[in-house]
Design an enzyme around this catalytic site. Structure first.
Site, PDB file in Angstrom:
ATOM      1  CG  HIS A 110      -0.069   0.278   2.250  1.00  0.00           C
ATOM      2  ND1 HIS A 110       0.309  -0.728   3.239  1.00  0.00           N
ATOM      3  CD2 HIS A 110      -0.062   1.190   3.145  1.00  0.00           C
ATOM      4  CE1 HIS A 110       0.844  -0.317   4.297  1.00  0.00           C
ATOM      5  NE2 HIS A 110       0.501   1.014   4.449  1.00  0.00           N
ATOM      6  CG  HIS A 174       2.892   7.268  10.792  1.00  0.00           C
ATOM      7  ND1 HIS A 174       3.669   7.878   9.915  1.00  0.00           N
ATOM      8  CD2 HIS A 174       2.717   5.770  10.124  1.00  0.00           C
ATOM      9  CE1 HIS A 174       4.009   7.189   8.998  1.00  0.00           C
ATOM     10  NE2 HIS A 174       3.647   5.946   9.024  1.00  0.00           N
TER      11      HIS A 174
END
Length: 290
Positions: A110, A174
């Site tokens: 992804h 993140h």
């Protein structure tokens, strides 16, 4: 034209569109900008999440043929990779003292597939040359090397008639548990277990001030600052912030300051999500969005 954009499995899985409304609006805006600009070729600087590259892990690789892996609800099917152009680019980079690897065929996760589908409409909607930059685990090249790579890639297309869109996909801040707490690839079942056990803690690892400072620095037409960014500076945004190496490559390839289209920290997706496009494309097309 340059587009830098975060990706997130949480975005793909949020079918009810409960979160990330500002980010979603930004995606819709830049999709229209790209369609209006109408690139004939996309050079996509992307990362991997210890899925596609396993036993052999290059720091940089030009991909000659690819398909979508389909992880995290990302698309499957073939990319439209212009093989001879990609091969010529690799030869140019080798001549410019980049010891790049060649990947003859691979299923990309992804880190490439989500943004390709969200912005272009599908993996084979436009010709795409994927350039893998390792952002997840040793060996990590210094961040400034990605900036140098972007300039070298741009040089190859300088005399070309192609309307090239440079994309960098990843980041921003993140600290996903599957990357932060492990050093090797995991099975999908193991990934789900690690993520579930540490998901709540990871929600507190978004750094909005750090993200906004980085977006501000990307506004500069002088890209030289990227040469001096250190691994430690990126680590301050979490292990996932190392994916900004892809942004640096796209930014320096475009050679123009960026305008922020959207920024939103989405706790449920564990990520600070940013979207920025080159100022020229923004000024030309964004008024239509207002």
């Amino acid at each position: 034209m340059t587009l830098c954009m975060s990706h997130s499995p949480g975005f793909a899985r949020d079918h009810e569109e409960a979160d990330g409304h500002q980010f979603r609006a930004g995606v819709a805006s830049v999709r229209e900008i790209v369609e209006a600009w109408d690139p004939t070729l996309v050079v996509f600087f992307g990362s991997d999440h210890r899925r596609a590259f396993g036993e052999i892990l290059p720091a940089i690789s030009v991909v000659l043929s690819a398909e979508g892996l389909g992880d995290s609800e990302s698309p499957t099917g073939p990319y439209d990779v212009p093989k001879e152009t990609a091969r010529g680019l690799a030869a140019h980079l080798l001549g410019a003292d980049f010891d790049v690897a060649i990947t003859r065929h691979i299923a990309l996760d992804h880190g490439f597939g989500q943004t390709t589908a969200d912005i272009l409409g599908g993996l084979d909607s436009r010709p795409v040359i994927p350039i893998f930059i390792n952002c997840a685990t040793f060996p990590l090249a210094r961040p400034g090397r990605s900036a140098e790579l972007g300039r070298a890639v741009a040089e190859y297309f300088k005399a070309s008639d192609e309307r090239v869109l440079f994309i960098g996909s990843g980041g921003m801040s993140h600290n996903p548990p599957t990357l932060a707490l492990t050093s090797e690839g995991l099975s999908e079942e193991e990934r789900r277990a690690v993520s579930a056990a540490h998901r709540e803690a990871a929600k507190d690892d978004i750094r909005p001030e750090w993200d906004r400072e980085m977006l501000g620095r990307l506004e500069s037409d002088d890209t030289a600052w990227t040469d001096d960014v250190t691994t430690e500076e990126l680590q301050a945004g979490g292990v996932g912030a190392h994916e900004l190496r892809t942004w640096f490559a796209a930014y320096t390839a475009g050679g123009q300051g960026m305008k922020t289209v959207a920024y939103e920290p989405v706790r449920e997706w564990l990520t600070g999500l940013g979207i920025a496009v080159s100022r020229g494309a923004y000024d030309l097309h964004m008024p239509r969005q207002r």
